[in-house]
Scaffold this active site. Structure first.
Site, PDB file in Angstrom:
ATOM      1  N   ASP A 107      90.298 -38.886 -19.854  1.00 45.66           N
ATOM      2  CA  ASP A 107      88.824 -38.891 -19.421  1.00 45.66           C
ATOM      3  C   ASP A 107      88.167 -40.139 -19.879  1.00 45.66           C
ATOM      4  O   ASP A 107      88.171 -40.062 -21.300  1.00 45.66           O
ATOM      5  CB  ASP A 107      88.059 -37.520 -19.685  1.00 45.66           C
ATOM      6  CG  ASP A 107      88.920 -36.498 -19.072  1.00 45.66           C
ATOM      7  OD1 ASP A 107      89.924 -36.592 -18.219  1.00 45.66           O
ATOM      8  OD2 ASP A 107      88.816 -35.496 -19.422  1.00 45.66           O
ATOM      9  N   TRP A 149      98.091 -43.277 -24.592  1.00 48.07           N
ATOM     10  CA  TRP A 149      97.666 -42.536 -23.591  1.00 48.07           C
ATOM     11  C   TRP A 149      96.212 -42.624 -23.274  1.00 48.07           C
ATOM     12  O   TRP A 149      95.607 -42.875 -24.344  1.00 48.07           O
ATOM     13  CB  TRP A 149      97.963 -40.856 -24.052  1.00 48.07           C
ATOM     14  CG  TRP A 149      97.111 -39.727 -23.179  1.00 48.07           C
ATOM     15  CD1 TRP A 149      96.108 -39.163 -23.619  1.00 48.07           C
ATOM     16  CD2 TRP A 149      97.339 -39.205 -21.841  1.00 48.07           C
ATOM     17  NE1 TRP A 149      95.411 -38.571 -22.653  1.00 48.07           N
ATOM     18  CE2 TRP A 149      96.179 -38.392 -21.693  1.00 48.07           C
ATOM     19  CE3 TRP A 149      98.385 -39.472 -21.025  1.00 48.07           C
ATOM     20  CZ2 TRP A 149      96.333 -37.512 -20.426  1.00 48.07           C
ATOM     21  CZ3 TRP A 149      98.363 -38.423 -19.855  1.00 48.07           C
ATOM     22  CH2 TRP A 149      97.371 -37.669 -19.620  1.00 48.07           C
ATOM     23  N   MET A 150      95.822 -42.580 -22.014  1.00 48.14           N
ATOM     24  CA  MET A 150      94.303 -42.677 -22.208  1.00 48.14           C
ATOM     25  C   MET A 150      93.776 -41.845 -20.652  1.00 48.14           C
ATOM     26  O   MET A 150      94.321 -41.798 -19.782  1.00 48.14           O
ATOM     27  CB  MET A 150      93.866 -44.086 -21.750  1.00 48.14           C
ATOM     28  CG  MET A 150      92.285 -44.051 -21.616  1.00 48.14           C
ATOM     29  SD  MET A 150      91.864 -45.873 -21.299  1.00 48.14           S
ATOM     30  CE  MET A 150      92.321 -46.026 -19.316  1.00 48.14           C
ATOM     31  N   TRP A 187      95.681 -34.091 -12.791  1.00 50.01           N
ATOM     32  CA  TRP A 187      96.758 -33.255 -13.788  1.00 50.01           C
ATOM     33  C   TRP A 187      97.888 -32.888 -13.259  1.00 50.01           C
ATOM     34  O   TRP A 187      98.936 -32.451 -14.030  1.00 50.01           O
ATOM     35  CB  TRP A 187      95.805 -31.929 -14.268  1.00 50.01           C
ATOM     36  CG  TRP A 187      95.122 -32.676 -15.532  1.00 50.01           C
ATOM     37  CD1 TRP A 187      93.668 -32.745 -15.447  1.00 50.01           C
ATOM     38  CD2 TRP A 187      95.452 -33.014 -16.740  1.00 50.01           C
ATOM     39  NE1 TRP A 187      93.101 -33.257 -16.719  1.00 50.01           N
ATOM     40  CE2 TRP A 187      94.005 -33.662 -17.366  1.00 50.01           C
ATOM     41  CE3 TRP A 187      96.450 -33.371 -17.550  1.00 50.01           C
ATOM     42  CZ2 TRP A 187      94.243 -34.030 -18.741  1.00 50.01           C
ATOM     43  CZ3 TRP A 187      96.468 -34.057 -18.606  1.00 50.01           C
ATOM     44  CH2 TRP A 187      95.279 -34.328 -19.309  1.00 50.01           C
ATOM     45  N   PHE A 190      88.922 -33.828 -27.767  1.00 48.39           N
ATOM     46  CA  PHE A 190      88.828 -33.536 -26.570  1.00 48.39           C
ATOM     47  C   PHE A 190      87.614 -34.467 -25.857  1.00 48.39           C
ATOM     48  O   PHE A 190      86.757 -35.016 -26.661  1.00 48.39           O
ATOM     49  CB  PHE A 190      88.869 -32.405 -25.997  1.00 48.39           C
ATOM     50  CG  PHE A 190      90.131 -31.474 -26.034  1.00 48.39           C
ATOM     51  CD1 PHE A 190      91.219 -32.128 -26.643  1.00 48.39           C
ATOM     52  CD2 PHE A 190      90.467 -30.305 -25.390  1.00 48.39           C
ATOM     53  CE1 PHE A 190      92.338 -31.526 -26.933  1.00 48.39           C
ATOM     54  CE2 PHE A 190      91.627 -29.813 -25.294  1.00 48.39           C
ATOM     55  CZ  PHE A 190      92.600 -30.273 -25.979  1.00 48.39           C
ATOM     56  N   ARG A 207      83.974 -26.680 -23.082  1.00 49.07           N
ATOM     57  CA  ARG A 207      84.529 -27.971 -23.284  1.00 49.07           C
ATOM     58  C   ARG A 207      83.740 -29.030 -22.562  1.00 49.07           C
ATOM     59  O   ARG A 207      82.997 -28.935 -21.582  1.00 49.07           O
ATOM     60  CB  ARG A 207      85.904 -28.318 -22.836  1.00 49.07           C
ATOM     61  CG  ARG A 207      86.277 -27.980 -21.425  1.00 49.07           C
ATOM     62  CD  ARG A 207      87.887 -28.237 -21.405  1.00 49.07           C
ATOM     63  NE  ARG A 207      88.441 -27.788 -20.168  1.00 49.07           N
ATOM     64  CZ  ARG A 207      88.906 -26.546 -19.835  1.00 49.07           C
ATOM     65  NH1 ARG A 207      88.871 -25.805 -20.711  1.00 49.07           N
ATOM     66  NH2 ARG A 207      89.313 -26.403 -18.662  1.00 49.07           N
ATOM     67  N   ASP A 208      83.855 -30.212 -22.917  1.00 53.37           N
ATOM     68  CA  ASP A 208      83.526 -31.814 -22.373  1.00 53.37           C
ATOM     69  C   ASP A 208      82.062 -31.859 -22.393  1.00 53.37           C
ATOM     70  O   ASP A 208      81.335 -32.048 -21.302  1.00 53.37           O
ATOM     71  CB  ASP A 208      83.896 -31.700 -20.935  1.00 53.37           C
ATOM     72  CG  ASP A 208      85.514 -31.482 -21.112  1.00 53.37           C
ATOM     73  OD1 ASP A 208      86.233 -31.662 -21.879  1.00 53.37           O
ATOM     74  OD2 ASP A 208      86.162 -30.813 -19.957  1.00 53.37           O
TER      75      ASP A 208
END
Length: 487
Positions: A45, A42-43, A291, A90, A154-155
């Protein structure tokens, strides 16, 4: 004996990576040939994009590197080691600690990312430290370094503010539709500086913020800050303004939203922070997906595709200063023999058999001239009664990308149409199109707009045609088959 045991464990681990890599043919159905995809995993962001010591590095959180952003080498499947049970890594960023603020040396690299706590669903910001040039990062024992006890926080993107002598983090408060700015002297202790938002597209969520500076019209005496935010789990918006070290102030607040990509699949992009040459061109990568179907899209190698690298610029337009994107110049090295076509487009459909033979791995540069009356465009990925439609309507200036009937598999929520308004200049429209097996990226009028989308056509859907709904349209085009980046 313990040392020998560790050596054997390492040998087994490395061989498992190489065995998995060797099992990838890079010819699997739908596998892009000049976009980066992982061997088997899985890949999502793009994270931690930097250039340092002559190498571009990117993470998710497996590590990949490149000399030129064209050819990539997958280093490992998991670059962050020592993550405790019950935690997940994440999206985030990496920095080179050239100022030795963490005490790990001037060559140390630090990953700053969201740590997800599986039991509580809490999202907090963690760090991990690398002393091997960014191949592996060791999880910091005192994580998290920033925790507001939120499940929607997040992020992070982290940059260094030399004027203030501190690190600045921009991180999303997702459901508040805000990004928060924090400051730190050592990447371990953070103080809140300000919040920005909501503004522009504030419907459902904000995440994956990024911030960088660009010259306006190439004038380095007129620099502007750009803040990019992914919205609604589906697309990205951007703001142009000023950042004073504590807060971001957007220019012309009534002009927003402005979108990075007007297509169907472009999300969570980040720019490469260039530690070798801070004034070098600013390049970016995005995730070609949304998504809605990220985990149901078909593939035999794994899931996840990154866009071709793009170069950002700020240019003055009649509507104001806008963000432009153009394909990475180094991609031209992949071009094979050129096919050219220069004619008036006849009414109806004109097949381009020479491009059909390029097997959905090609680039087209097309200059259309129109009398402003009749729609025209391309049919791409054509065959088996399916096609992708790129249509331009001169009277309205609307460019449409229609993939309602292109995929050869049923993907829930996939059949969609995208559009953007791009007026012609002197009755001309410029399209630079990259088709790569399961992806298409359309750059319009030298990067004034971009439309990206997944396609997933069958292996026999390689047809390409021009079409016009009436007289008065002509085209000059060049096309090249692009060679594979996989050796």
């Amino acid at each position: 004996m313990k040392k020998l045991y560790l050596i054997l464990i390492g040998f087994v681990y490395l061989n498992s990576i190489y065995a998995q890599r060797d099992s990838a043919t890079y010819q699997e159905k739908y596998r892009p040939q000049f976009h980066y995809t992982p061997a088997h995993r899985w890949m999502g962001d793009p994270s931690g994009l930097i250039k340092y010591n002559g190498k571009y590095k990117a993470y998710n959180w497996g590590a990949v590197e490149s000399d030129d952003l064209v050819y990539w080498n997958e280093l490992n499947k998991s670059a962050i080691v020592g993550v405790p049970e019950g935690r997940a890594t994440f999206t985030g960023s990496t920095v080179v600690d050239k100022w030795n603020t963490t005490g790990n040396g001037e060559e140390a690299m630090v990953a700053i990312f969201t740590g997800f706590h599986r039991d509580s669903k809490k999202q907090a910001q963690d760090i991990a430290i690398s002393t091997d040039g960014g191949k592996t990062f060791h999880y910091y024992d005192s994580n998290p370094v920033l925790d507001i006890w939120s499940t929607e926080f997040r992020d992070p993107t982290v940059i260094y503010d030399e004027k203030e002598g501190r690190w600045v983090m921009v991180v999303a408060k997702a459901l508040e539709k805000k990004v928060a700015f924090y400051g730190s002297k050592n990447l371990k202790e953070w103080e809140w500086l300000s919040d920005f938002g909501p503004l522009g597209d504030s419907d459902r969520s904000w995440e994956c913020p990024d911030i960088f500076r660009l010259p306006v019209d190439g004038d380095r005496d007129n620099m502007k800050w750009v803040l990019v935010v992914s919205v609604n789990w589906a697309r990205e918006q951007y703001f142009i303004g000023e950042f004073n070290g504590r807060e971001f102030i957007a220019d012309e607040p009534d002009q927003y939203p402005l979108y990075i990509d007007s297509g169907l699949d472009y999300y969570a992009s980040r720019v490469f922070q260039n530690y070798d040459a801070p004034d070098a061109p600013v390049y970016t990568l995005g995730w070609v997906c949304t998504w809605d179907y990220a985990q149901t899209q078909p593939s035999e190698w794994g899931k996840g595709i990154w866009s071709i690298p793009r170069e950002y610029s700020l240019q003055t337009t009649p509507e104001g200063v806008r963000l432009f994107q153009t394909p990475l110049p180094a991609l031209t090295q992949l071009r094979g023999e050129k096919y050219s076509y220069d004619k008036t487009i006849r009414v109806g459909k004109t097949p381009l058999d020479a491009i059909k033979k390029m097997d959905n791995t090609y680039e087209i540069e097309a200059e259309f001239t129109s009398d402003d009356k009749n729609s025209f465009g391309f049919y791409l990925c054509e065959g088996d009664s399916r096609k992708l439609v790129v249509n331009y309507e001169p009277q309205s200036g609307i460019l449409t990308l229609d993939r309602t009937n292109v995929a050869d598999v049923d993907i829930p929520k996939f059949e969609r149409i995208a559009f953007t308004k791009v007026p012609m200049t002197d009755k001309k429209l410029l399209l630079n199109i990259f088709v790569d097996k399961s992806t298409v990226e359309v750059f319009v009028n030298n990067g004034a707009a971009v439309l990206s989308a997944l396609t997933f056509p069958s292996e026999s859907q390689t047809g390409v045609s021009l079409y016009s709904l009436g007289k008065g349209n002509s085209v000059k085009l060049n096309a090249w088959k692009l060679s594979s980046i996989w050796h």
